[in-house]
Design a protein around this motif. Structure first.
Motif, PDB file in Angstrom:
ATOM      1  N   CYS A 198       4.809   5.184   0.472  1.00  0.00           N
ATOM      2  CA  CYS A 198       6.154   4.828  -0.018  1.00  0.00           C
ATOM      3  C   CYS A 198       6.167   3.414  -0.888  1.00  0.00           C
ATOM      4  O   CYS A 198       7.384   2.753  -1.192  1.00  0.00           O
ATOM      5  CB  CYS A 198       7.102   4.524   1.073  1.00  0.00           C
ATOM      6  N   LEU A 199       5.210   2.888  -1.255  1.00  0.00           N
ATOM      7  CA  LEU A 199       5.147   1.825  -2.398  1.00  0.00           C
ATOM      8  C   LEU A 199       4.473   1.883  -3.491  1.00  0.00           C
ATOM      9  O   LEU A 199       3.335   2.521  -3.694  1.00  0.00           O
ATOM     10  CB  LEU A 199       4.047   0.770  -1.355  1.00  0.00           C
ATOM     11  N   GLY A 200       5.212   1.606  -4.470  1.00  0.00           N
ATOM     12  CA  GLY A 200       4.813   1.482  -6.203  1.00  0.00           C
ATOM     13  C   GLY A 200       4.512   0.167  -6.328  1.00  0.00           C
ATOM     14  O   GLY A 200       4.370  -0.724  -5.439  1.00  0.00           O
ATOM     15  N   GLY A 214      -0.898  15.509   6.808  1.00  0.00           N
ATOM     16  CA  GLY A 214       0.193  15.938   6.248  1.00  0.00           C
ATOM     17  C   GLY A 214       0.862  14.839   5.066  1.00  0.00           C
ATOM     18  O   GLY A 214       1.043  13.436   5.717  1.00  0.00           O
ATOM     19  N   SER A 215       1.188  15.017   3.960  1.00  0.00           N
ATOM     20  CA  SER A 215       1.832  14.014   3.029  1.00  0.00           C
ATOM     21  C   SER A 215       3.405  14.082   3.423  1.00  0.00           C
ATOM     22  O   SER A 215       3.984  15.019   2.755  1.00  0.00           O
ATOM     23  CB  SER A 215       1.443  14.342   1.671  1.00  0.00           C
ATOM     24  N   GLY A 216       3.740  13.093   3.940  1.00  0.00           N
ATOM     25  CA  GLY A 216       5.475  13.026   4.275  1.00  0.00           C
ATOM     26  C   GLY A 216       6.313  12.563   3.140  1.00  0.00           C
ATOM     27  O   GLY A 216       7.685  12.619   2.930  1.00  0.00           O
ATOM     28  N   ALA A 217       5.638  11.715   2.273  1.00  0.00           N
ATOM     29  CA  ALA A 217       6.511  11.282   0.845  1.00  0.00           C
ATOM     30  C   ALA A 217       5.272  10.513   0.150  1.00  0.00           C
ATOM     31  O   ALA A 217       4.191  10.241   0.318  1.00  0.00           O
ATOM     32  CB  ALA A 217       7.377   9.890   1.456  1.00  0.00           C
ATOM     33  N   GLY A 218       5.786  10.786  -1.260  1.00  0.00           N
ATOM     34  CA  GLY A 218       5.173  10.311  -2.374  1.00  0.00           C
ATOM     35  C   GLY A 218       5.525   9.086  -3.020  1.00  0.00           C
ATOM     36  O   GLY A 218       4.903   8.426  -3.930  1.00  0.00           O
ATOM     37  N   TYR A 219       6.626   8.489  -2.671  1.00  0.00           N
ATOM     38  CA  TYR A 219       7.432   7.130  -3.080  1.00  0.00           C
ATOM     39  C   TYR A 219       8.467   6.862  -2.567  1.00  0.00           C
ATOM     40  O   TYR A 219       9.022   7.587  -1.411  1.00  0.00           O
ATOM     41  CB  TYR A 219       7.872   7.400  -4.765  1.00  0.00           C
TER      42      TYR A 219
END
Length: 447
Positions: A39-41, A10-15
């Motif tokens: 969570c890292l750009g 599951g993807s819990g965050a994209g940024y």
């Protein structure tokens, strides 16, 4: 560890600042095996280093909020968490996570930190950054971090970690590592090209969370997406044979379709035939996406060559200051008055001898994104003047000149806003993989 035919990621965050509610929904799903927070750009680690220098935590600012919301659910449902929320300080993030788990009574929870992405400046002496010699950044460097791959995360999972916190790791590696751990994939084993290619493809599709379920895709009347306010984040189902299906939880907003997956597949891909990540070089040119039912898309055809000998390094540096001044104009001839206002600011800067290194004068709603491509005369527009310079006083003077238009400029200006802040720049290079040495530490929450 999954005992089912497929591992469910599951993807819990994209940024860094993504919504938390979709992750909570995923953490309540007993069939999920892993919940991954990406969570890292490009600049996020450098900004975290900057916060750390000020004495603030160097990990993701939402780490506590996220883990307060999902950690107990994940422990109850035997869901392993993998995330790069450690940012500039994975060890501190792990220490804080252990404290949160202890407060929640999660005795025996095993929390791992993955460190070693930080690269010393001396290791970069023989490199150039975007064509400039390394020496040009020595006195301005905040930090340089290499993009680690899946191996140290796999090591943490092999050590029975329930939560893995990393710093700078390639986005897709966060998702590939659980697959390497579960299925024992590696080069040069038979079918490794398919397995690892498909695993990286799955990670690439999942890494931006809501972007593959209709976020950043919706366009009213052209690409309608239902219930964006309750957008569900995606789940990847991956088998030991490398079969991948992208889906989402039922009764959540958004959609998973061939179109949403196609858009995400091409996201940040410079060469589809040679997508370089730390875990392999992937060829996406023969990938097929097939409708596999409601909110389900099957992914086939990604293949990978063995990993490259180099790792990307991003160097964050002090790029000076930015000053911004804004003012709105509305009504008849709004564009004409805003253009005159911009001309006045330019002339005032000449009069005062203010000469910033960079200056932009834009009309939001007219030319601020794509330049002068339209002759429209909008009912309203907003003047935005922005400057960047090593000197704070210089950019502050630019912002202040916009504010003085209130009583010294064209008619009808209002809603002035000014801001001055520091700028973190990013440049990139490649280093030999052998110069980077990640390490893993595991702590068990005391009973």
């Amino acid at each position: 560890m999954s005992t089912a035919d497929a591992v469910r990621l599951g993807s819990g965050a994209g940024y860094a600042g993504d919504r938390i509610e979709p992750a909570v929904e995923l953490s309540q799903e007993p069939r999920l095996d892993y919940l991954v927070f990406e969570c890292l750009g490009e600049r996020t680690v450098a900004l975290a280093e900057e916060r750390r220098e000020r004495g603030d935590p160097g990990y993701n600012p939402l780490l506590v909020d996220r883990f307060d919301a999902v950690l107990e659910n994940c422990a109850r449902n035997d869901i392993t968490v993998v995330t790069n929320m450690g940012a500039a300080d994975p060890d501190a993030a792990a220490e804080r996570t252990v404290s949160l788990a202890a407060d929640a009574g999660l005795d025996g929870l095993r929390v791992a930190s993955v460190t070693g992405s930080k690269v010393g400046f001396d290791s970069l002496e023989s490199t150039t950054f975007d064509g400039e010699p390394t020496a040009a950044y020595r006195d301005r460097t905040l930090a340089a971090h290499a993009y680690l791959g899946a191996d140290p995360i796999r090591e943490a999972l092999d050590a029975d970690a329930d939560v893995v916190l990393t710093g700078r790791v390639a986005d897709s590696s966060l998702f590939l590592a659980p697959l390497l751990h579960e299925f024992d994939w590696s080069f040069p084993h038979e079918n490794a090209s398919k397995h690892i290619g498909q695993g990286i493809a799955a990670g690439h599709l999942l890494e931006c969370a809501g972007q593959v379920t209709g976020g950043y895709y919706a366009d009213p009347g052209r690409a309608d997406v239902d219930d964006l306010a309750r957008l569900g984040f995606p789940v990847g189902e991956v088998t030991a044979d490398g079969n991948v299906t992208i889906t989402k939880l039922p009764d959540t907003g958004g959609e998973v379709t061939v179109a949403t997956c196609t858009q995400q597949l091409f996201y940040e891909i410079h060469d589809p035939s040679e997508y370089l990540v730390p875990d392999g070089v992937v060829d996406f040119t023969n990938v097929t996406l097939t409708d596999a039912g409601t909110d389900a898309v099957a992914v086939e055809g990604a293949v990978a060559a063995p990993r490259p000998d180099t790792l990307k390094v991003s160097l964050g540096y002090d790029a000076g200051y930015r000053g911004v001044g804004e003012l709105s104009y509305a009504g008849p001839n709004a564009r004409g008055r805003a253009e005159l206002a911009g001309d006045v600011v330019r002339e005032r800067l000449d009069v005062r001898g203010v000469d910033p290194e960079e200056l932009r004068v834009d009309l939001v709603g007219v030319n601020s994104l794509h330049g002068d491509v339209s002759d429209i005369d909008p009912y309203e527009t907003r003047l935005r003047v922005a400057a960047r310079d090593p000197g704070r006083e210089t950019v502050a003077a630019v912002a202040q000149e916009v504010e003085t238009l209130y009583t010294n400029g064209p008619a009808g200006g209002g809603g002035a806003r000014t801001n001055v802040d520091s700028v973190v720049g990013i440049v990139s290079t490649l280093v030999d993989r052998e110069t980077v040495s990640p390490s893993v530490s595991v702590t068990e929450v005391a009973q």
